[in-house]
Scaffold this active site. Sequence first.
Site: not given
Ligand SMILES: NC(=O)C1=CN([C@@H]2O[C@H](COP(=O)(O)OP(=O)(O)OC[C@H]3O[C@@H](n4cnc5c(N)ncnc54)[C@H](O)[C@@H]3O)[C@@H](O)[C@H]2O)C=CC1
Ligand SMILES: CC(=O)C(=O)O
Ligand SMILES: [Mg+2]
Length: 540
Positions: A96, A149, A167, A238-239, A261-262, A411, A448
């Site tokens: 993962y 994504r 997953k 997902e993603d 999930d996101d 991540n 996470n």
């Molecule tokens: N820890 C966890 O369980 C999870 C972590 N994530 C992580 O969160 C991150 C984002 O995922 P999503 O929200 O699904 O993607 P997304 O693409 O929907 O959202 C990312 C956001 O960040 C913004 N962004 C990009 N560059 C930026 C900057 N320089 N300054 C401010 N904002 C900026 C984008 O405009 C967008 O609104 C990924 O790295 C993903 O791995 C996502 C889901 C679960």
């Molecule tokens: C953990 C997860 O779902 C992500 O980073 O997209």
């Molecule tokens: Mg995800």
Amino acid sequence: MSPAFHAAARALLADPLTNKGTAFTNEERETFGLHGLLPPHVGTLDSQIERRMRALEGMKDDFHRYAFLRELQDSNEVLFQALVQRDLPRMLPLVYTPTVGEGCERFSEIWRRPRGLFLSYPNRDRIADILADPALDRVKVIVVSDGERILGLGDQGAGGMGIPIGKLALYTACAGIHPAEVLPILIDVGTDNAARREDPLYVGWRNPRIRGAEYDAFMESFVAAVADRFPGVLLQWEDFAGKNAYDLLERYRGRLLSFNDDIQGTAATAVGTLLSAIRRTGTPLTEQRVVLFGAGAAGSGVAELLVRAMMADGLAEAEARARIWAVDRDGLVLSDIPRLPPQQQALAHDPADIVDWTRTGANAIGLLDTVANVRPTVLIGASGQMGAFGEGVIRAMAAGVAQPVIFPLSNPISRAEAHPADLLAWTDGRAIVGTGSPFGVAGVTQVNNVYIFPGVGLGALASGAREVTDGMFMAAARALGALGGEGATLLPPITRLREVALHIAVAVARQALVEGVATVDPETLTREAIAAGMWEATYP
Ligand SMILES: NC(=O)C1=CN([C@@H]2O[C@H](COP(=O)(O)OP(=O)(O)OC[C@H]3O[C@@H](n4cnc5c(N)ncnc54)[C@H](O)[C@@H]3O)[C@@H](O)[C@H]2O)C=CC1
Ligand SMILES: CC(=O)C(=O)O
Ligand SMILES: [Mg+2]
């Protein structure tokens, strides 16, 4: 022995769901004609784990360990799962995040044999035929991505398949869903990642992404075919990138038992962890000031569930929203910014709210100015922007609060908003830190969605839920928060993920009953009954 008998013997070894490798007993070798195909030694699951652990430790890096584990999964599912479950803290970062990120980027390079389904645009009229395969008769859980994504790594096209596979390995490891009951699906509508398309080894469809009405029609055929073939299946989106993530969730959550999930899993994880954190700090949820950096799927999902949690604790909606500030790529999210996506419109503040703010520049208001003015108690990153939580921002936050709660959720590790060791150093150890991927820093919690999705899926299936409601995610968040952590951490250790999933499943199933979306007899919905249905990784 007849040719058919020989062929059946080979098929038994070739199928990861039936293969036991050297652990086939002498009786089984006799019955199934395996003598000679296996070396004479009769092993045990333990000895097989020992052999694989030794191989794993001898490898030069985690990417090769990831590839090795993928091959093991494709040759012997019980052994793969037993190995993963025996040492989850060691194995989770390999199967993962963070390693799965590189696994997706280099998916074509390590392609060996099929797992799950690739539904590509050129095959759009064949979806029902593909799903008709009797080998899929037992499927209960689908994780599907279109690879656009992948973590914070962007468009990986067909390589995104690594995520559904990873997953679902965790659905089995944590929620005890049988490996024959899980189905990873990659929707291949092309990729806009030119490096992937131009890679001669790329296994996906070499075409720019299909978008708009064609994409929507393709997804509609996909959902219709899934609903027809697998009634009652749980589907996890997902993603998916940007707008697609929201659109698919809203369009189909009433038609398929499904969630994103996101958006939703991450929200429940972050809110649950925050509930655990505020028991430490003593400041109630209704008094928190929250800054979100990155208001996409994950960030806005967290914000909306936070609003809901604050309202449950007595705030009016406007009061709750007033406590949450979002910063995205164009700076502080304000209602006068043109063309804000809908999820950001809901989070936008009125420009009148900031007339008395001190500002370091005349242009868009960045994270530092936002932090300096809001004086947040909580800072959450979901931007995929490495290092966005710099020393200045963190010191400004720490100046205003005794125990700053800081969750760089992005991540994999290469996309995290900060290194947790820096966050602790810049706050003289006062920060309460949670990261999306594991960094191996003592006292830091891994925040996470693996803490949520297996339990939500298990609870939804156990209750025969007709839909996965927002209330079920709130129940999951509260159940997670109630568990708390050990020592400085906010959540139970990774070693206890199976217990966590069961605990959450019970809470989610009960909530499904309360909301009237469950279809099973409430008497049968006990913790013991749910636990009894969880598959164990042992040989039959
Ligand atoms: N820890 C966890 O369980 C999870 C972590 N994530 C992580 O969160 C991150 C984002 O995922 P999503 O929200 O699904 O993607 P997304 O693409 O929907 O959202 C990312 C956001 O960040 C913004 N962004 C990009 N560059 C930026 C900057 N320089 N300054 C401010 N904002 C900026 C984008 O405009 C967008 O609104 C990924 O790295 C993903 O791995 C996502 C889901 C679960
Ligand atoms: C953990 C997860 O779902 C992500 O980073 O997209
Ligand atoms: Mg995800």
